[in-house]
Design a protein around this motif. Sequence first.
Motif, PDB file in Angstrom:
ATOM      1  N   GLY A 143       0.805  -1.231   0.000  1.00  0.00           N
ATOM      2  CA  GLY A 143       0.000   0.000   0.000  1.00  0.00           C
ATOM      3  C   GLY A 143       0.828   1.267   0.000  1.00  0.00           C
ATOM      4  N   THR A 144       2.166   1.111  -0.177  1.00  0.00           N
ATOM      5  CA  THR A 144       2.994   2.330  -0.260  1.00  0.00           C
ATOM      6  C   THR A 144       2.966   2.911  -1.672  1.00  0.00           C
ATOM      7  OG1 THR A 144       4.984   1.047  -0.808  1.00  0.00           O
ATOM      8  CG2 THR A 144       4.603   1.552   1.528  1.00  0.00           C
ATOM      9  N   GLU A 145       2.523   2.113  -2.653  1.00  0.00           N
ATOM     10  CA  GLU A 145       2.527   2.608  -4.037  1.00  0.00           C
ATOM     11  C   GLU A 145       1.362   3.560  -4.293  1.00  0.00           C
ATOM     12  OE1 GLU A 145       2.888  -0.418  -7.053  1.00  0.00           O
ATOM     13  OE2 GLU A 145       4.442  -1.472  -5.952  1.00  0.00           O
ATOM     14  N   TYR A 146       1.553   4.450  -5.267  1.00  0.00           N
ATOM     15  CA  TYR A 146       0.447   5.288  -5.720  1.00  0.00           C
ATOM     16  C   TYR A 146      -0.673   4.392  -6.219  1.00  0.00           C
ATOM     17  CZ  TYR A 146       3.347   9.565  -5.974  1.00  0.00           C
ATOM     18  OH  TYR A 146       4.132  10.645  -5.693  1.00  0.00           O
ATOM     19  N   GLU A 147      -1.890   4.668  -5.811  1.00  0.00           N
ATOM     20  CA  GLU A 147      -3.048   4.024  -6.395  1.00  0.00           C
ATOM     21  C   GLU A 147      -3.214   4.576  -7.808  1.00  0.00           C
ATOM     22  OE1 GLU A 147      -5.433   1.606  -5.091  1.00  0.00           O
ATOM     23  OE2 GLU A 147      -5.552   1.752  -7.253  1.00  0.00           O
ATOM     24  N   GLN A 148      -3.800   3.776  -8.726  1.00  0.00           N
ATOM     25  CA  GLN A 148      -4.020   4.298 -10.075  1.00  0.00           C
ATOM     26  C   GLN A 148      -4.918   5.540 -10.021  1.00  0.00           C
ATOM     27  OE1 GLN A 148      -7.038   2.308 -12.531  1.00  0.00           O
ATOM     28  NE2 GLN A 148      -6.720   0.494 -11.282  1.00  0.00           N
ATOM     29  N   LEU A 149      -4.743   6.400 -11.017  1.00  0.00           N
ATOM     30  CA  LEU A 149      -5.396   7.709 -10.995  1.00  0.00           C
ATOM     31  C   LEU A 149      -6.904   7.613 -10.768  1.00  0.00           C
ATOM     32  CD1 LEU A 149      -5.394  10.748 -11.387  1.00  0.00           C
ATOM     33  CD2 LEU A 149      -5.426  10.393 -13.853  1.00  0.00           C
ATOM     34  N   ILE A 344      -2.675  13.664  -7.428  1.00  0.00           N
ATOM     35  CA  ILE A 344      -2.030  12.479  -8.008  1.00  0.00           C
ATOM     36  C   ILE A 344      -2.885  11.235  -7.775  1.00  0.00           C
ATOM     37  CG2 ILE A 344      -0.010  10.991  -8.140  1.00  0.00           C
ATOM     38  CD1 ILE A 344       1.730  13.322  -7.377  1.00  0.00           C
ATOM     39  N   SER A 345      -3.158  10.924  -6.507  1.00  0.00           N
ATOM     40  CA  SER A 345      -3.983   9.752  -6.200  1.00  0.00           C
ATOM     41  C   SER A 345      -4.500   9.932  -4.782  1.00  0.00           C
ATOM     42  CB  SER A 345      -3.138   8.482  -6.294  1.00  0.00           C
ATOM     43  OG  SER A 345      -2.186   8.460  -5.259  1.00  0.00           O
ATOM     44  N   SER A 346      -5.415   9.049  -4.363  1.00  0.00           N
ATOM     45  CA  SER A 346      -5.834   9.114  -2.961  1.00  0.00           C
ATOM     46  C   SER A 346      -5.317   7.883  -2.212  1.00  0.00           C
ATOM     47  CB  SER A 346      -7.346   9.336  -2.834  1.00  0.00           C
ATOM     48  OG  SER A 346      -8.074   8.697  -3.857  1.00  0.00           O
ATOM     49  N   SER A 347      -5.522   7.888  -0.904  1.00  0.00           N
ATOM     50  CA  SER A 347      -4.871   6.927  -0.003  1.00  0.00           C
ATOM     51  C   SER A 347      -5.113   5.467  -0.427  1.00  0.00           C
ATOM     52  CB  SER A 347      -5.379   7.179   1.414  1.00  0.00           C
ATOM     53  OG  SER A 347      -4.914   6.178   2.274  1.00  0.00           O
ATOM     54  N   THR A 348      -4.039   4.732  -0.651  1.00  0.00           N
ATOM     55  CA  THR A 348      -4.109   3.380  -1.203  1.00  0.00           C
ATOM     56  C   THR A 348      -4.711   2.386  -0.208  1.00  0.00           C
ATOM     57  OG1 THR A 348      -2.102   3.919  -2.427  1.00  0.00           O
ATOM     58  CG2 THR A 348      -2.720   1.603  -2.332  1.00  0.00           C
TER      59      THR A 348
ATOM     60  N   MET B 105       1.734   3.827 -15.468  1.00  0.00           N
ATOM     61  CA  MET B 105       1.950   3.730 -14.017  1.00  0.00           C
ATOM     62  C   MET B 105       1.494   2.366 -13.499  1.00  0.00           C
ATOM     63  SD  MET B 105       1.205   7.115 -11.735  1.00  0.00           S
ATOM     64  CE  MET B 105      -0.417   6.828 -11.007  1.00  0.00           C
ATOM     65  N   ALA B 318       6.624   6.388   1.329  1.00  0.00           N
ATOM     66  CA  ALA B 318       5.371   5.734   0.942  1.00  0.00           C
ATOM     67  C   ALA B 318       4.494   6.677   0.128  1.00  0.00           C
ATOM     68  CB  ALA B 318       4.631   5.270   2.184  1.00  0.00           C
ATOM     69  N   PRO B 319       4.656   6.662  -1.208  1.00  0.00           N
ATOM     70  CA  PRO B 319       3.833   7.525  -2.063  1.00  0.00           C
ATOM     71  C   PRO B 319       2.338   7.331  -1.806  1.00  0.00           C
ATOM     72  CG  PRO B 319       5.491   6.342  -3.371  1.00  0.00           C
ATOM     73  CD  PRO B 319       5.598   5.830  -1.976  1.00  0.00           C
ATOM     74  N   GLY B 320       1.928   6.078  -1.629  1.00  0.00           N
ATOM     75  CA  GLY B 320       0.501   5.767  -1.498  1.00  0.00           C
ATOM     76  C   GLY B 320      -0.116   6.184  -0.179  1.00  0.00           C
ATOM     77  N   TYR B 321       0.712   6.597   0.793  1.00  0.00           N
ATOM     78  CA  TYR B 321       0.159   7.037   2.081  1.00  0.00           C
ATOM     79  C   TYR B 321      -0.475   8.426   1.990  1.00  0.00           C
ATOM     80  CZ  TYR B 321       2.304   3.351   4.960  1.00  0.00           C
ATOM     81  OH  TYR B 321       2.643   2.164   5.551  1.00  0.00           O
ATOM     82  N   ARG B 322      -0.051   9.198   1.012  1.00  0.00           N
ATOM     83  CA  ARG B 322      -0.516  10.588   0.860  1.00  0.00           C
ATOM     84  C   ARG B 322      -0.315  11.380   2.153  1.00  0.00           C
ATOM     85  NH1 ARG B 322       0.932  11.072  -2.525  1.00  0.00           N
ATOM     86  NH2 ARG B 322      -0.173  12.633  -3.670  1.00  0.00           N
TER      87      ARG B 322
END
Lengths: 469, 469
Positions: A143-149, A344-348, B105, B318-322
């Motif tokens: 869950g550290t990765e960017y979620e898709q847009l 960019i994205s919201s919380s994964t 991505m 952690a990019p996905g943590y926002r």
Amino acid sequence: MEKDFLYVAISNNIASLIRNGVLKAGERLPSVRLLCQEHGIGMNTAKRVFLELEAQSLIESKPQSGYFVSPLPYQRLPLPEVSKPSLVSSPKEPYELIRKVYATMGRKDLMLFSIGAPSGELLPLSKLNKEIMYATRQLRGSGTEYEQLQGNESLRRMVAARSLSWGGNLREDDLVTTAGGMNALSFCMMALSKPGNTIAMESPCYPGSLQLARSLGLKVLELPTHPVTGVEIDALRKVVNKIDLCLLVPNFNTPLGSCMPDENKKEVVQLLAKHNIPLIEDDIYGDLYFGNQRPKCCKAFDTTGTVLWCSAVSKTLAPGYRVGWVAPGKYRDQIMKLKLVHAISSSTITQEAVANFLKTGRYENHLRKMRLTLQRNYQHYIDGIAEYFPKGTKTSRPQGGLALWVAFDKKVNTSELFDVALKQKICIAPGRMYTLQNQYENCMRFSLGLYWTDEVQHKLKQLGRLIAS
Amino acid sequence: MEKDFLYVAISNNIASLIRNGVLKAGERLPSVRLLCQEHGIGMNTAKRVFLELEAQSLIESKPQSGYFVSPLPYQRLPLPEVSKPSLVSSPKEPYELIRKVYATMGRKDLMLFSIGAPSGELLPLSKLNKEIMYATRQLRGSGTEYEQLQGNESLRRMVAARSLSWGGNLREDDLVTTAGGMNALSFCMMALSKPGNTIAMESPCYPGSLQLARSLGLKVLELPTHPVTGVEIDALRKVVNKIDLCLLVPNFNTPLGSCMPDENKKEVVQLLAKHNIPLIEDDIYGDLYFGNQRPKCCKAFDTTGTVLWCSAVSKTLAPGYRVGWVAPGKYRDQIMKLKLVHAISSSTITQEAVANFLKTGRYENHLRKMRLTLQRNYQHYIDGIAEYFPKGTKTSRPQGGLALWVAFDKKVNTSELFDVALKQKICIAPGRMYTLQNQYENCMRFSLGLYWTDEVQHKLKQLGRLIAS
């Protein structure tokens, strides 16, 4: 567990019949024995059904005669009038008042009659924690990765599937996730307006939406709104040529708790579409219906793609997760571009956790219980107001959601009451917050999302005394 | 564990001496025996130090003579010129190109030389998972509650404490948390501009910032930028009367990796303050320095409160943590108001998890390792480019961060190369993305945040052949 579910289901069903007027006040209910036969349940379960309905003040027993339908709670208190805001945009922002109320957020020493989110006791915390842990284990990169847009695919699929319950026919590709409901409204308003444009909203109205519109330089046109059936369509028709955008909360809006009838929803959608005016539909309370059926959404009547349906789990599951979404119709690409450049994205992790919670059916179970609690709280408030508050106090008749609107005699000023009550560790939400005009100073909003205790009861009594004096 | 730390610390130290020019190319290093005596370490540890430095191509052994300092890697490849963007705002958005690159991505079938975030292998995933679980246990309401508007207090305290390392002297109350770095930039830009205003930025520049400015209706003025020392102050001075706002990434910006010397930072801050122009400082890469000391920030020289210092953990943890934040100086109330109306709050659980990760010192440990990995990757790229790419290929000399900028002969068009390379499962970031003008078509950005494997090496070779042909 099985039995619990059964008695809740049956009593819910009867409660709906009473609320919808199928069973009328004074009507006699079937005997315990008959109920057993009808539903194939045992005596104990049948008795629990009646006790539950009695606890909700929906029925009352008469010695040697059985159970009868009580007068509906809201029939005991008068209804406020249809609101009459000025139809000229008037930016008198109650920012200082809002700041004071928001500053109390999270304070444990206060009785927060003002909170807009459900209390933690109403939420399935340990189940949610498990979903969070499961999500960190399942997600790529924990869950550290960017979620898709566009947002978590499984979440979008579940929201699309649930849309059938309100007449939507969404596919996962129609949805874009956002960091909570406010973020969805923000993207919609930013995408569809430019400074100087005019937006129409209900009155009284959620302060967040008013502030958002003002922060984007929009003029706000507040519309007369009926406490039961929502926005007045004739009023909207009169100003439709003057507006660029419309934001409505058709189902159980805060602070009134009104719900637009289906035919009104359809009429509004057609009226706005005819004038090519986008409708932002905030449906954040839609799942919290007190009746036996989820109300439809305006989006269900949208044939031109001009309705942007927004919702979130902030009022039903986890405000702090910041998980929301929008079905933006024909404006989807604009919304996705805005999301890309502003977020960019919201919380994964939290998106995945909510997706799983929905997928396993836990959400429906939770909602069933939560709706019952909210209805009980509504009843508690009505009882308390009838007993402790000055005679003539008016209340709205929420058909769902988290809000109860109360109107006092014109002499009462709730903005002043706020300061007085705060000294007694009571925080209220004054009516002036819900408008940009000089109105509703004699009104306030109660939250149905409280966890009801004797202390709440006591503070309500204390507040009643303050108002009387 | 102790030993690991020791050899990393010593080799890092020597690496810094080499990079900073204290130890010069060709100079002889002390013998293994002497190193043992100097640092009180064993032979094995000393040997690991030399092996590590050799692996980084910083030293080389000569038979029977010992170790000598190698020529610095970047001395092997020429440097690109100072950029010369037109000083007239020119909104030729490369949106279609950006869309194509972003669409890749998360695709696992591609070699993503283009990614801006660190690869999962570089991140402390299992430790982060533990922090997430700990956070759900510790937080009131398990993290389902709205976080306070200003953001997690313990996170703000930690970020403030760490600000000492870059010459900041922040207190927790100076900070407001945001949903990631982009969200911080978005709030700053929204708070300080209105449509039609002009904002100055480096060139080449992070596409997200360019797109954000355009989406708010701003004119963008791109400034000439030196690949090593960052923005050209003389150029900024010439246009200072034409701009309303300035956004800079003084430390290891993407795509150049340049770092402004302290005196330049001070000069820029004073120049802008004199003209009362707010400076948004994006410091998202600041902790990823390759030298032995964290570089200062512009905010360290801010005496008037006009610098808005923004950062996040999206590039380090952690990019996905926002999870991001801003120290908005004198604009704090404006930023908080914007956060309230557009977001209410940011994600509760991930903020708490990051706060704890910082509090326990795990973050510093992690950064130490990550910086080393990034430096090694830099070396790998330089070696690969020198070997596989056409002669005369120029590279920037990143002093930290995640980006390496590469300039080819003018005949090479990297936007076209993108399509060709994608067919061979290679995704690159074409130079045209980093500007709103018709420039940098012969450039591209590599990501230092990759997890280096033979496959990466192989794909780099393949890309080199494509460019040559």
